[in-house]
Design an enzyme around this catalytic site. Structure first.
Site, PDB file in Angstrom:
ATOM      1  N   ARG A 243       0.932  -0.972  -0.061  1.00 61.42           N
ATOM      2  CA  ARG A 243       0.256  -0.393   0.057  1.00 61.42           C
ATOM      3  C   ARG A 243       0.922   1.090  -0.013  1.00 61.42           C
ATOM      4  O   ARG A 243       1.877   0.921   0.911  1.00 61.42           O
ATOM      5  CB  ARG A 243      -0.834   0.241   1.070  1.00 61.42           C
ATOM      6  CG  ARG A 243      -2.149  -1.265   1.490  1.00 61.42           C
ATOM      7  CD  ARG A 243      -2.569  -1.127   2.499  1.00 61.42           C
ATOM      8  NE  ARG A 243      -4.232  -2.606   3.341  1.00 61.42           N
ATOM      9  CZ  ARG A 243      -3.674  -3.307   3.747  1.00 61.42           C
ATOM     10  NH1 ARG A 243      -2.068  -3.476   3.887  1.00 61.42           N
ATOM     11  NH2 ARG A 243      -4.268  -4.289   3.667  1.00 61.42           N
TER      12      ARG A 243
ATOM     13  N   LYS B 274      -2.646  -2.977   7.838  1.00 64.18           N
ATOM     14  CA  LYS B 274      -4.040  -1.943   8.597  1.00 64.18           C
ATOM     15  C   LYS B 274      -4.436  -3.074   8.861  1.00 64.18           C
ATOM     16  O   LYS B 274      -4.414  -4.135   9.557  1.00 64.18           O
ATOM     17  CB  LYS B 274      -5.389  -2.747   7.582  1.00 64.18           C
ATOM     18  CG  LYS B 274      -5.232  -0.967   6.468  1.00 64.18           C
ATOM     19  CD  LYS B 274      -6.346  -1.397   5.157  1.00 64.18           C
ATOM     20  CE  LYS B 274      -6.367   0.070   4.313  1.00 64.18           C
ATOM     21  NZ  LYS B 274      -8.165  -0.357   3.458  1.00 64.18           N
TER      22      LYS B 274
ATOM     23  N   HIS C 240      -2.234   3.176  -6.728  1.00 63.96           N
ATOM     24  CA  HIS C 240      -3.247   2.110  -6.029  1.00 63.96           C
ATOM     25  C   HIS C 240      -3.508   1.030  -6.627  1.00 63.96           C
ATOM     26  O   HIS C 240      -2.837   0.163  -6.604  1.00 63.96           O
ATOM     27  CB  HIS C 240      -4.524   2.080  -5.071  1.00 63.96           C
ATOM     28  CG  HIS C 240      -4.754   1.194  -3.670  1.00 63.96           C
ATOM     29  ND1 HIS C 240      -4.076   1.079  -2.967  1.00 63.96           N
ATOM     30  CD2 HIS C 240      -5.831   0.978  -4.013  1.00 63.96           C
ATOM     31  CE1 HIS C 240      -4.708  -0.088  -2.019  1.00 63.96           C
ATOM     32  NE2 HIS C 240      -5.536  -0.035  -2.595  1.00 63.96           N
TER      33      HIS C 240
ATOM     34  N   ARG D 180      -0.065  -1.241  -7.026  1.00 62.61           N
ATOM     35  CA  ARG D 180      -0.531  -2.597  -5.896  1.00 62.61           C
ATOM     36  C   ARG D 180      -1.659  -3.628  -6.731  1.00 62.61           C
ATOM     37  O   ARG D 180      -1.091  -4.988  -7.058  1.00 62.61           O
ATOM     38  CB  ARG D 180      -1.130  -1.928  -5.087  1.00 62.61           C
ATOM     39  CG  ARG D 180      -1.739  -3.139  -4.392  1.00 62.61           C
ATOM     40  CD  ARG D 180      -2.142  -2.539  -2.736  1.00 62.61           C
ATOM     41  NE  ARG D 180      -2.584  -3.127  -1.324  1.00 62.61           N
ATOM     42  CZ  ARG D 180      -2.843  -3.569  -0.834  1.00 62.61           C
ATOM     43  NH1 ARG D 180      -1.582  -4.590  -0.722  1.00 62.61           N
ATOM     44  NH2 ARG D 180      -3.021  -4.476  -0.314  1.00 62.61           N
TER      45      ARG D 180
ATOM     46  N   HIS E  65      -4.526  -9.055   3.041  1.00 61.11           N
ATOM     47  CA  HIS E  65      -5.707  -8.821   3.133  1.00 61.11           C
ATOM     48  C   HIS E  65      -6.016  -9.768   4.673  1.00 61.11           C
ATOM     49  O   HIS E  65      -5.913 -10.569   4.496  1.00 61.11           O
ATOM     50  CB  HIS E  65      -6.654  -9.145   1.714  1.00 61.11           C
ATOM     51  CG  HIS E  65      -6.483  -8.695   0.873  1.00 61.11           C
ATOM     52  ND1 HIS E  65      -6.418  -8.998  -0.546  1.00 61.11           N
ATOM     53  CD2 HIS E  65      -6.193  -7.470   0.718  1.00 61.11           C
ATOM     54  CE1 HIS E  65      -7.165  -8.103  -1.736  1.00 61.11           C
ATOM     55  NE2 HIS E  65      -6.153  -6.665  -0.588  1.00 61.11           N
TER      56      HIS E  65
ATOM     57  N   TYR F   9     -10.149  -9.762  -7.584  1.00 64.26           N
ATOM     58  CA  TYR F   9      -9.366  -9.986  -8.405  1.00 64.26           C
ATOM     59  C   TYR F   9      -9.205 -11.098  -9.516  1.00 64.26           C
ATOM     60  O   TYR F   9      -9.037 -10.827 -10.547  1.00 64.26           O
ATOM     61  CB  TYR F   9      -7.643  -9.853  -8.040  1.00 64.26           C
ATOM     62  CG  TYR F   9      -7.240  -8.735  -7.118  1.00 64.26           C
ATOM     63  CD1 TYR F   9      -6.627  -8.037  -8.058  1.00 64.26           C
ATOM     64  CD2 TYR F   9      -7.622  -9.394  -5.712  1.00 64.26           C
ATOM     65  CE1 TYR F   9      -6.476  -6.826  -7.076  1.00 64.26           C
ATOM     66  CE2 TYR F   9      -6.833  -7.731  -4.907  1.00 64.26           C
ATOM     67  CZ  TYR F   9      -6.567  -6.657  -5.864  1.00 64.26           C
ATOM     68  OH  TYR F   9      -5.885  -5.587  -4.813  1.00 64.26           O
TER      69      TYR F   9
END
Length: 304
Positions: free
Chosen positions: A159, A182, A250, A253, A276, A285
């Site tokens: 990120r 995150k 972004h 990525r 994730h 994806y």
């Protein structure tokens, strides 16, 4: 107006989220704004400042009224779902401490919306971005810096906040990086040779000293590089290359993940590389890859 008790509860929740959940500062700012808007609405809707006693008595019709008013102000379903998530998190925390039933708030359903699929670049465009972005600056060290950042985004799937959060102690880049993403989730990311070489090239030209606790990627005045500055360089690059507006930092990525999947990468391995929390996020994806395959099919199949 929000009551002092409610304001204190909100700040305590935010502090707890930062300390225990590892929530990023930008996310905390959004949480605060969302919950303050909710409490302000309830003050107007119920005709009284929302102290803790009033918050405990919020009903399902009150929640529906808030959602209807929010939608009426032009807030889309995706943004409303985010606001509702913040409100629920706050009430879940508050209910544990004040011992009340938060069902009316927690049972409120988020509006349905169609999730946007990632918009990756194709491989040639991704390479072109890396080759071209250095031309957007008159200072060679700044151009080398931007090349290094976008190479990390595309080569390692970082990120932008993760790349710009690196410090001098992370250089020279090792074979693998330990990234805290995150929610404080840690992951190990392999670093490709091209990314290490790009960072080394930038450091060789950077006018600021490499210090362990200082930012690895410096802005023009020596502070930590701002995402807006990199976004500006990316915008100039995509205009030069004739790429769509979706060609953002972004998107590099997204391109990393999509190209790995196209090459036969395992979905769960890609999930780990991206950091994730849920496989369902990574599965977006597969929809991108399916769309690409269908496009090829429709253009090339003799009976299509």
């Amino acid at each position: 107006m929000i009551s002092p008790a409610a304001a204190d509860a909100l700040e305590n929740w935010l502090a707890s989220s930062a300390a225990l959940g590892g929530v990023a500062e930008n996310t905390l700012t959004a949480y605060r704004a969302d919950v303050v808007d909710f409490l302000a609405f309830m003050t107007e809707h119920l005709g009284q400042a929302q102290g803790l006693t009033a918050l405990k008595s919020i009903r399902v019709p009150d929640m529906r009224a808030w959602m209807a008013r929010t939608r009426a102000t032009g807030v889309g379903p995706r943004s409303l779902a985010r606001k509702l998530s913040a409100v629920k998190s706050f009430f879940r925390w508050l209910a544990e401490r004040e011992d009340f039933d938060p069902t009316a708030v927690l049972s409120t359903r988020a509006p349905k919306f169609q999730r946007k699929l990632p918009r990756p670049l194709d491989e040639d465009s991704a390479r072109a971005v890396i080759d071209t972005i250095e031309m957007q600056s008159q200072k060679p060290w700044v151009g080398a810096r931007d090349v290094a950042v976008v190479t990390l985004l595309y080569g390692c799937g970082l990120r932008i906040s993760e790349a710009l959060g690196l410090n001098g102690s992370d250089a020279p880049l090792p074979q693998t990086l330990r990234i805290v993403g995150k929610g404080g989730k840690e992951r190990i990311v392999p670093v490709i040779d091209a990314a290490r070489a790009a960072v080394d090239g930038y450091l060789a030209q950077c006018p600021y000293p490499l210090e362990p606790d200082a930012p690895l990627f410096r802005g023009a005045r020596g502070g930590r590089l701002s995402p807006r500055v990199l976004s500006g360089a990316m915008q100039a690059t995509r205009m030069q290359l004739g790429l769509p507006a979706t060609a953002t930092p972004h998107a590099m990525r997204h391109s990393f993940a999509t190209h790995l999947l196209e090459a036969g990468g395992d979905l769960r391995a890609i999930q780990e590389l991206l950091g994730h929390a849920s496989l369902s996020t990574t599965q977006a994806y597969t929809a991108v890859d399916t769309a690409r395959l269908m496009d090829v099919y429709n253009k090339t199949h003799p009976k299509a």
